[in-house]
Design a protein around this motif. Structure first.
Motif, mmCIF file in Angstrom:
data_model
loop_
_atom_site.group_PDB
_atom_site.id
_atom_site.type_symbol
_atom_site.label_atom_id
_atom_site.label_comp_id
_atom_site.label_asym_id
_atom_site.label_seq_id
_atom_site.Cartn_x
_atom_site.Cartn_y
_atom_site.Cartn_z
ATOM 1 N N GLU A 1 -92.163 -43.430 -23.102
ATOM 2 C CA GLU A 1 -93.232 -42.892 -23.932
ATOM 3 C C GLU A 1 -93.328 -43.651 -25.260
ATOM 4 N N TRP A 2 -92.156 -43.950 -25.856
ATOM 5 C CA TRP A 2 -92.150 -44.686 -27.121
ATOM 6 C C TRP A 2 -92.730 -46.092 -26.944
ATOM 7 N N MET A 3 -92.367 -46.762 -25.862
ATOM 8 C CA MET A 3 -92.800 -48.148 -25.661
ATOM 9 C C MET A 3 -94.255 -48.251 -25.231
ATOM 10 N N LEU A 4 -94.710 -47.318 -24.394
ATOM 11 C CA LEU A 4 -96.045 -47.437 -23.803
ATOM 12 C C LEU A 4 -97.100 -46.588 -24.489
ATOM 13 N N GLY A 5 -96.697 -45.593 -25.267
ATOM 14 C CA GLY A 5 -97.680 -44.741 -25.917
ATOM 15 C C GLY A 5 -98.546 -44.011 -24.891
ATOM 16 N N PRO A 6 -99.861 -44.012 -25.078
ATOM 17 C CA PRO A 6 -100.755 -43.299 -24.142
ATOM 18 C C PRO A 6 -100.668 -43.811 -22.709
ATOM 19 N N LEU A 7 -100.282 -45.079 -22.529
ATOM 20 C CA LEU A 7 -100.175 -45.636 -21.180
ATOM 21 C C LEU A 7 -99.001 -45.048 -20.399
ATOM 22 N N GLU A 8 -98.144 -44.303 -21.091
ATOM 23 C CA GLU A 8 -97.002 -43.680 -20.419
ATOM 24 C C GLU A 8 -97.454 -42.793 -19.268
ATOM 25 N N ALA A 9 -98.670 -42.252 -19.374
ATOM 26 C CA ALA A 9 -99.192 -41.368 -18.327
ATOM 27 C C ALA A 9 -99.366 -42.091 -16.997
ATOM 28 N N LEU A 10 -99.432 -43.416 -17.041
ATOM 29 C CA LEU A 10 -99.603 -44.198 -15.815
ATOM 30 C C LEU A 10 -98.298 -44.347 -15.036
ATOM 31 N N VAL A 11 -97.181 -44.022 -15.674
ATOM 32 C CA VAL A 11 -95.876 -44.155 -15.024
ATOM 33 C C VAL A 11 -95.481 -42.789 -14.468
ATOM 34 N N SER A 12 -95.393 -42.703 -13.182
ATOM 35 C CA SER A 12 -95.129 -41.408 -12.550
ATOM 36 C C SER A 12 -93.672 -40.999 -12.711
ATOM 37 N N ALA A 13 -93.442 -39.701 -12.678
ATOM 38 C CA ALA A 13 -92.079 -39.176 -12.723
ATOM 39 C C ALA A 13 -91.284 -39.660 -11.510
ATOM 40 N N GLU A 14 -91.953 -39.787 -10.375
ATOM 41 C CA GLU A 14 -91.281 -40.274 -9.160
ATOM 42 C C GLU A 14 -90.777 -41.696 -9.351
ATOM 43 N N LEU A 15 -91.604 -42.543 -9.969
ATOM 44 C CA LEU A 15 -91.193 -43.926 -10.201
ATOM 45 C C LEU A 15 -89.993 -43.978 -11.135
ATOM 46 N N LEU A 16 -90.019 -43.195 -12.207
ATOM 47 C CA LEU A 16 -88.892 -43.193 -13.137
ATOM 48 C C LEU A 16 -87.613 -42.709 -12.452
ATOM 49 N N THR A 17 -87.745 -41.692 -11.610
ATOM 50 C CA THR A 17 -86.572 -41.201 -10.873
ATOM 51 C C THR A 17 -86.008 -42.289 -9.975
ATOM 52 N N ASP A 18 -86.883 -43.005 -9.284
ATOM 53 C CA ASP A 18 -86.437 -44.096 -8.409
ATOM 54 C C ASP A 18 -85.740 -45.198 -9.209
ATOM 55 N N VAL A 19 -86.291 -45.531 -10.379
ATOM 56 C CA VAL A 19 -85.707 -46.590 -11.206
ATOM 57 C C VAL A 19 -84.329 -46.170 -11.706
ATOM 58 N N ILE A 20 -84.205 -44.920 -12.151
ATOM 59 C CA ILE A 20 -82.914 -44.441 -12.651
ATOM 60 C C ILE A 20 -81.878 -44.430 -11.530
ATOM 61 N N GLU A 21 -82.273 -43.970 -10.354
ATOM 62 C CA GLU A 21 -81.335 -43.947 -9.226
ATOM 63 C C GLU A 21 -80.939 -45.363 -8.814
ATOM 64 N N ALA A 22 -81.895 -46.288 -8.817
ATOM 65 C CA ALA A 22 -81.587 -47.687 -8.500
ATOM 66 C C ALA A 22 -80.669 -48.287 -9.556
ATOM 67 N N SER A 23 -80.836 -47.881 -10.802
ATOM 68 C CA SER A 23 -79.963 -48.359 -11.879
ATOM 69 C C SER A 23 -78.524 -47.918 -11.636
ATOM 70 N N GLY A 24 -78.351 -46.672 -11.223
ATOM 71 C CA GLY A 24 -77.015 -46.177 -10.928
ATOM 72 C C GLY A 24 -76.366 -46.918 -9.781
ATOM 73 N N ARG A 25 -77.141 -47.192 -8.732
ATOM 74 C CA ARG A 25 -76.582 -47.944 -7.602
ATOM 75 C C ARG A 25 -76.172 -49.341 -8.034
ATOM 76 N N ARG A 26 -76.998 -49.973 -8.850
ATOM 77 C CA ARG A 26 -76.678 -51.330 -9.283
ATOM 78 C C ARG A 26 -75.403 -51.361 -10.118
ATOM 79 N N ALA A 27 -75.256 -50.385 -11.016
ATOM 80 C CA ALA A 27 -74.115 -50.391 -11.932
ATOM 81 C C ALA A 27 -72.947 -49.537 -11.445
ATOM 82 N N HIS A 28 -73.075 -48.973 -10.242
ATOM 83 C CA HIS A 28 -71.982 -48.243 -9.594
ATOM 84 C C HIS A 28 -71.552 -46.996 -10.372
#
Length: 305
Positions: A199-226
């Motif tokens: 939200e801080w980085m994208l401002g109003p464009l944050e609405a274009l990033v879905s909660a599902e996508l963020l969840t997938d990115v966070i989960e992928a981050s955990g897998r990458r960093a174990h």
């Protein structure tokens, strides 16, 4: 009826263009989920071990090697009667050099001070960040070294800012030797801070990033960093802490909303939250009155001798 050749070619070009756009979009989403998205979250700013000569006033280096990282810290001996041991932790993308002046000040007031480069920062190696999961265990290992060498003097106090604040809170839940923690602008959890930063980085464009996508990115981050992203949570850790925890947070923090600190403070057995106005995230630690508040808390835990 057959279309004229030139019209047929035009439609083919349009279909090819649409297909290319669709493929590019799919690749972009895939890259966000599984490539550059996780890299932005858990990729270390400085993954290589890079020791440098000790600065003036630093007595020695203290190191531990564990879980894929070699963590290096600087130890400053007290310039007055010994009052305890203080760990000082930096924010994300920073390193201990920026805290050296602060560490010298605390040492001058009687604290044996250990200023730490978190894994993947400064002199410390490590490919990945784990938002306090492994970092808190690194701190425990460093304190084990101090204790083994008879350098640990209680009370043990941990002072951290931002990423370091979140690590400090998680460490306090992990190690009963911690007597007090001072956290400046901590985040609630990895799961909550990623959307806040988007939200801080994208401002109003944050609405274009879905909660599902963020969840997938966070989960992928955990897998990458174990590590388990859900475990990177000062909020959950707060409920397990029996030592005192003091928090400072700005109501005008544009990166980590003050609601993060309020949620953590609400779970503490012995907690205090001081809210200030007018400071951005990076300005909170140096805002008017903050140094004096921290000094007063330190005096409360370990009065000058």
């Amino acid at each position: 009826m057959n279309e004229p050749p030139h019209r047929s070619r035009a439609w083919r070009r349009r279909l090819v263009a649409l297909g290319a756009l669709g493929l590019a979009g799919a690749l972009s989403v895939y890259a966000t989920r599984y490539s550059w998205g996780p890299a932005m979250i858990v990729g270390a700013p400085s993954p290589a071990y890079a020791p440098t000569p000790l600065p003036t006033g630093v007595a020695r280096a203290v190191e531990v090697e564990r879980a894929g990282a070699r963590v290096r810290a600087w130890l400053l001996e007290p310039g007055a009667a010994l009052r305890g041991t203080l760990l000082v932790l930096h924010g994300i993308g920073d390193d201990k050099r920026s805290l050296l002046s602060t560490a010298r000040g605390h040492a001058a007031r009687g604290f044996r001070t250990l200023v730490v480069d978190s894994r993947g920062h400064g002199e410390s190696s490590g490919r990945y960040l784990t938002y306090g999961v492994e970092e808190s265990r690194d701190l425990r290992a460093l304190v084990d070294v101090l204790e083994a060498e008879s350098l640990l003097r209680r009370p043990l106090i941990v002072l951290g800012t931002s990423y370091g604040a979140a690590t400090a809170v998680q460490y306090a839940a992990l190690d009963e030797r911690v007597d007090s923690t001072i956290a400046v602008a901590p985040f609630h959890s990895l799961v909550e801070v990623v959307p806040a930063y988007v939200e801080w980085m994208l401002g109003p464009l944050e609405a274009l990033v879905s909660a599902e996508l963020l969840t997938d990115v966070i989960e992928a981050s955990g897998r990458r960093a174990h590590f388990d992203p859900a475990a990177a949570s000062p909020f959950l850790a707060a409920g397990r802490i029996r030592a005192s925890v003091r928090i400072i947070h700005s109501r005008d923090d544009e990166r980590i909303p003050v609601a993060h600190a309020r949620a953590i403070a609400a779970r503490l057995v012995d907690g205090e939250l001081v809210e200030i106005d007018g400071a951005s995230h990076n300005e909170t630690g140096s805002a008017d009155g903050v140094s004096a508040t921290i000094a007063a808390w330190l005096d409360e835990v370990s009065p000058p001798r």
